[in-house]
Motif scaffolding. Structure first.
Motif: not given
Length: 79
Positions: A49-56, A8-19
């Motif tokens: 699969t997408h891990g949701n995170g902030p994108q969802a 599952a890729l999403g959340g911190n894997a896609l958006i790093q702190k401060g981005q």
């Protein structure tokens, strides 16, 4: 047959702190995980699969802010 890995890729894997989470940032952030996944694929079958995170959550906020879109039913009314 190779063992199966679900990743599952999403959340911190896609958006790093401060981005801010631009598409360019997210693609750049995927370079390292994709190299690692490519290495794993030598000995495993891979499902990503997408891990949701902030994108969802951001997509939900976007949809709810649109005046022309029907509002979602409250979660408590879901079957």
């Amino acid at each position: 047959m190779k063992p199966l890995l679900l990743i599952a890729l999403g959340g911190n894997a896609l958006i790093q702190k401060g981005q801010t989470g631009t598409a360019e940032e997210q693609f750049a952030n995927l370079k390292l995980p994709m190299r690692q996944i490519a290495r794993l694929s030598r000995n495993h079958r891979i499902v990503i699969t997408h891990g949701n995170g902030p994108q969802a959550g951001n997509l939900l906020l976007q949809q709810e802010s649109c005046a022309r879109c029907p509002t979602c039913r409250s979660r408590s009314s879901w079957p």
